[in-house]
Write an enzyme that holds these catalytic residues in place. Structure first.
Site, PDB file in Angstrom:
ATOM      1  N   LYS A  77      -4.279  -1.568   8.864  1.00 22.79           N
ATOM      2  CA  LYS A  77      -4.966  -0.783   7.836  1.00 22.79           C
ATOM      3  C   LYS A  77      -6.479  -0.928   7.921  1.00 22.79           C
ATOM      4  CE  LYS A  77      -2.877   1.451   5.609  1.00 22.79           C
ATOM      5  NZ  LYS A  77      -2.326   2.781   5.935  1.00 22.79           N
ATOM      6  N   HIS A  96      -7.929   6.292   9.241  1.00 23.48           N
ATOM      7  CA  HIS A  96      -7.840   7.377   8.251  1.00 23.48           C
ATOM      8  C   HIS A  96      -9.195   8.051   8.013  1.00 23.48           C
ATOM      9  CE1 HIS A  96      -3.785   6.037   7.524  1.00 23.48           C
ATOM     10  NE2 HIS A  96      -4.187   4.843   7.158  1.00 23.48           N
TER      11      HIS A  96
END
Length: 366
Positions: A77, A96
Site C-alpha cells: 500500500k 494509486h
C-alpha cells in the site's frame, strides 16, 4: 551480475496485514542470490521470526528512507501520509496515482523531486494481463462483507455495523457468514440476491465463488459482464438485487451504473453496495452515490434515500486483508517470476513497460 537488493517496507496503512514478500517467496529469492532486508512489522500476518529463520536481515520499521540508493523498496500500500519529501529509490507498490485519484500529482511529484522511480504493481503486465493481482481475494472478501452487512441490517437494524477483523482461512470466513445468513433467513424467510458486475474477471470470479461457498443458490447470484452491459448504463436492474458487488476494472470513463436519484425508486430492493473496485475518489466512479473510501474500522458509508431501505456502501480499498495469509501467498507466488527478472531488468518487457508508463504519467504533472 549485480546482486539485486529488495527492501521490504513495513506497511503503515491501518489493518493492512498482507505483505509484498512472504517468507516462502523470500526463500526462493535468496536461493537466487537476492539480498533481502525486512523491516520489522507488528501488524504483518507473517511474524518477524519467520523471516529471521531464513537468515534475512531485519531492520527497524521506516528505515527504508536510509536504504542504499540501489535498493528496490517493495510494499503493497501507499507510503505514510503527510510526508511530501522527495523519493530517491525505486519503489514497487500499489501507488494509486495513475487514474487521476485524489492527490495523484503530489505522489508522483515526490518521485520526480527525488529522481526516484515508481514501478506500480497494478500495472505490471505481460501480453495485456497483469502478472499478479489480489483481484480474486478482493472479490471473495467483498462478497463476504456484503453478505454480512445485509444480514446485519436484518438482525440488528438501526445499529452501527462493527469493525471488521481478519479471518484465519477461507473456511473460517465461510462458516461465519453462513451462520449469519441462516439467522437472517430465520427472521425474513429468504436469502439475499447478489448481483456481481464483472463476474467473468478475476475479481468477479472471487465474488461469485464466495456467494456459492456461503450457500446461496445459483438463482440468487446474478452474474453480469460485458455482454449484459454493452448497451451502457444506467442499469435499473441493479436495484432489484439486495446486494450489488462491483468488480470491474475502470480503465476509461463510462456512464454510471446507477445514480443517487435512482435509489429513491419505490420498488428498490438494493440495500448493500460492495464497491470492490473502489474508485472512491476517481471523478469517473461509476457508482456516484458516495465519495471516499471506508476502512476495516469504519466499514460503511450510509447513503440517505427518500425510500426504504437505506443503502450502505462498502468501499474498503484493501479487502483481501480479510484473508491476509492466503491472499499474500497467492499474490507473491504469481509475482515471483517477475521479481526474478529484476536480475536483468532492462531485458524484461514487464519492467520496461512499467518504467515507460511511469515516465508517461510524470509528463502529465502540472
Amino acid at each position: 551480475m549485480t546482486q539485486v537488493h529488495l527492501w521490504l517496507r513495513a506497511e503503515t496503512k491501518p489493518n493492512e496485514m498482507r505483505t509484498g514478500l512472504t517468507p516462502s517467496a523470500c526463500k526462493i529469492l535468496k536461493q537466487n542470490n537476492f539480498r533481502i532486508t525486512v523491516e520489522r512489522c507488528e501488524q504483518r500476518i507473517f511474524k518477524d521470526s519467520e523471516y529471521e529463520a531464513l537468515g534475512l536481515e531485519l531492520v527497524e520499521k521506516g528505515s527504508w528512507r536510509t536504504a542504499p540508493a540501489s535498493a528496490y523498496v517493495i510494499a503493497l500500500k501507499e507510503l505514510p501520509e503527510n510526508d511530501f519529501s522527495p523519493l530517491v529509490h525505486a519503489h514497487i507498490m500499489f501507488a494509486h496515482c495513475y487514474k487521476n485519484q485524489d492527490g495523484w500529482d503530489k505522489v508522483l511529484q515526490r518521485f520526480v523531486d527525488g529522481k526516484g522511480l515508481l514501478l506500480d504493481l497494478e500495472f505490471l503486465a505481460l501480453n495485456n494481463r497483469r502478472v499478479a493481482a489480489f483481484g480474486y481475494y478482493a472479490g471473495f472478501a467483498g462478497s463476504a462483507v456484503g453478505l454480512d452487512v445485509w444480514a446485519h441490517q436484518i438482525l440488528f437494524p438501526n445499529t452501527v455495523y462493527p469493525k471488521i477483523n481478519p479471518f484465519g482461512s477461507e473456511d473460517d470466513l465461510a462458516t461465519y457468514i453462513k451462520q449469519r445468513l441462516e439467522a437472517a433467513k430465520a427472521k425474513v424467510g429468504r436469502l439475499p440476491s447478489v448481483m456481481v458486475m464483472g463476474a467473468l474477471g478475476r475479481c468477479g470470479s472471487g465474488a461469485c465463488d464466495f456467494a456459492v461457498k456461503a450457500g446461496l443458490p445459483a438463482e440468487n447470484i446474478i452474474r453480469w459482464d460485458m455482454e449484459e452491459t454493452k448497451k451502457g448504463g444506467p442499469f435499473p436492474e441493479i436495484l432489484q438485487s439486495d446486494i450489488f458487488v462491483n468488480c470491474i476494472y475502470l480503465s476509461k470513463p463510462i456512464p454510471p451504473f446507477f445514480t443517487k436519484e435512482m435509489l429513491d425508486n419505490q420498488e428498490r430492493r438494493l440495500s448493500v453496495v460492495a464497491d470492490v473496485s473502489c474508485d472512491a475518489t476517481n471523478p469517473h466512479n461509476p457508482i456516484p452515490i458516495y465519495f471516499g473510501a471506508t476502512t476495516f474500522d469504519k466499514p460503511l458509508i450510509r447513503v440517505e434515500t427518500k425510500t426504504k431501505p437505506e443503502v450502505d456502501v462498502i468501499a474498503i480499498d484493501h479487502l483481501p486483508s480479510l484473508l491476509p495469509r492466503e491472499a499474500s501467498e497467492r499474490f507473491c507466488e504469481d509475482l515471483l517470476p517477475t521479481l526474478l527478472q529484476l536480475q536483468d531488468r532492462k531485458a524484461s518487457s514487464v519492467w520496461n513497460d512499467a518504467e515507460a508508463l511511469y515516465e508517461e504519467k510524470c509528463k502529465l504533472l502540472p
